[in-house]
Design an enzyme around this catalytic site. Structure first.
Site, mmCIF file in Angstrom:
data_model
loop_
_atom_site.group_PDB
_atom_site.id
_atom_site.type_symbol
_atom_site.label_atom_id
_atom_site.label_comp_id
_atom_site.label_asym_id
_atom_site.label_seq_id
_atom_site.Cartn_x
_atom_site.Cartn_y
_atom_site.Cartn_z
ATOM 1 N N HIS A 98 0.849 -1.193 0.000
ATOM 2 C CA HIS A 98 0.000 0.000 0.000
ATOM 3 C C HIS A 98 0.888 1.249 0.000
ATOM 4 O O HIS A 98 1.989 1.238 0.573
ATOM 5 C CB HIS A 98 -0.924 0.007 1.228
ATOM 6 C CG HIS A 98 -1.902 1.149 1.179
ATOM 7 N ND1 HIS A 98 -1.596 2.388 1.690
ATOM 8 C CD2 HIS A 98 -3.136 1.245 0.630
ATOM 9 C CE1 HIS A 98 -2.626 3.198 1.462
ATOM 10 N NE2 HIS A 98 -3.568 2.535 0.818
ATOM 11 N N GLU A 170 -3.009 2.800 -7.206
ATOM 12 C CA GLU A 170 -3.387 3.972 -6.417
ATOM 13 C C GLU A 170 -2.320 5.052 -6.583
ATOM 14 O O GLU A 170 -1.264 4.987 -5.930
ATOM 15 C CB GLU A 170 -3.488 3.612 -4.928
ATOM 16 C CG GLU A 170 -4.580 2.631 -4.587
ATOM 17 C CD GLU A 170 -4.943 2.681 -3.098
ATOM 18 O OE1 GLU A 170 -6.139 2.766 -2.801
ATOM 19 O OE2 GLU A 170 -4.044 2.658 -2.245
#
Ligand code: 13P
Length: 265
Positions: A98, A170
């Site tokens: 992430h 992302e």
């Protein structure tokens, strides 16, 4: 074969065990998951046992996800969590790479590759995150950055494990309250780049890997991303921190995915 719609929320560093269990119960009671959809939640580590207990025995209709894991089986790694610990709790899915792990906690590509391989070796699914920073975008190296993250992160993955791999694109500049939402025109070329790279690395099985978009997604823009040819789902943060927001964003994204698949079909 059409790729599934894959949707879920990263709770980040929010919620107590009781809050996560209550969230799960309310979500399970209010969401409908058709055969072509996959739904997941990433509560914090300290909530996993409480949510697992709320889910109960048997296959999980809502995948239970962990936000991170360490690659070693056991040993002197203070503060880390092993895959054996997560497997014992019934975790289905592990988020690796992430943006906040990469940038706030300085996890490097080679470390993330060890994590991806450990997760897959333990028989679990992974959601592997890639995305460029604003600075990298400014220098015009978004494509190079994402390809580097993808190629190193998935290095040595056995093609037979690919049905347990999902990718989250992302862009770091789009995440969180201070972020600038990406547009579909920003996202589709990057998703297509990732799709082509997966095809080059792994052949047809690579092209079937679901690609999710994440970064300032909400019910008003979700369908604009899932209607894109190469976006199969969404990884949300803030809009998935209430059950109402989760379900509204999930449904909006599912409608976009359906529209795209009708157009393709
Ligand atoms: P936001 O949806 O809050 O921008 O967060 C995205 C994200 O980082 C999900 O993992």
């Amino acid at each position: 074969m059409a790729r599934p719609y894959v949707f879920g929320s990263n709770f980040k560093m929010n919620q107590t065990p009781a809050e996560s269990a209550a969230f799960y119960r309310q979500l399970a009671a209010s969401i409908e998951i058709p055969d072509d959809a996959r739904v997941f939640i990433f509560p914090p580590f300290t909530s996993l046992a409480a949510v697992a207990e709320a889910i109960g025995e048997g296959p999980h209709a809502i995948w239970l996800g962990a936000q991170n894991a360490f690659w070693a089986a056991e040993g002197a790694y203070t503060g880390e969590i092993s895959l054996r610990m997560l497997t014992a709790l019934g975790v289905d899915l592990v988020l690796v790479g992430h943006a906040e792990r990469r940038h706030t906690f300085h996890e490097a590509d080679v470390e993330l590759n060890r994590k991806v391989r450990a997760v897959l070796g333990a028989g679990l699914r992974t959601l592997f995150g890639v995305g460029e920073t604003a600075e990298e975008r400014g220098y015009g190296v978004s494509a190079e950055t994402v390809l580097r993250q993808l190629k190193i992160g998935l290095y040595g993955v056995d093609p037979e494990q690919l049905d347990r791999v999902n990718i989250a694109y992302e862009p770091v500049w789009s995440i969180g309250a201070g972020g600038t939402p990406a547009t579909p025109d920003d996202v589709e070329p990057m998703a297509a780049l990732i799709r082509d790279a997966l095809g080059d690395l792994f052949g047809d099985a690579g092209r079937q890997v679901p690609i999710l978009y994440g970064g300032s997604v909400d019910p008003s823009n979700a369908a604009t991303f899932t209607a894109l040819p190469n976006v199969d789902g969404l990884l949300v943060g803030r809009s998935g921190w209430t059950v109402e927001g989760f379900v509204a964003t999930y449904q909006a994204g599912l409608a976009g995915h359906r529209q795209a698949n009708v157009l393709v079909g």
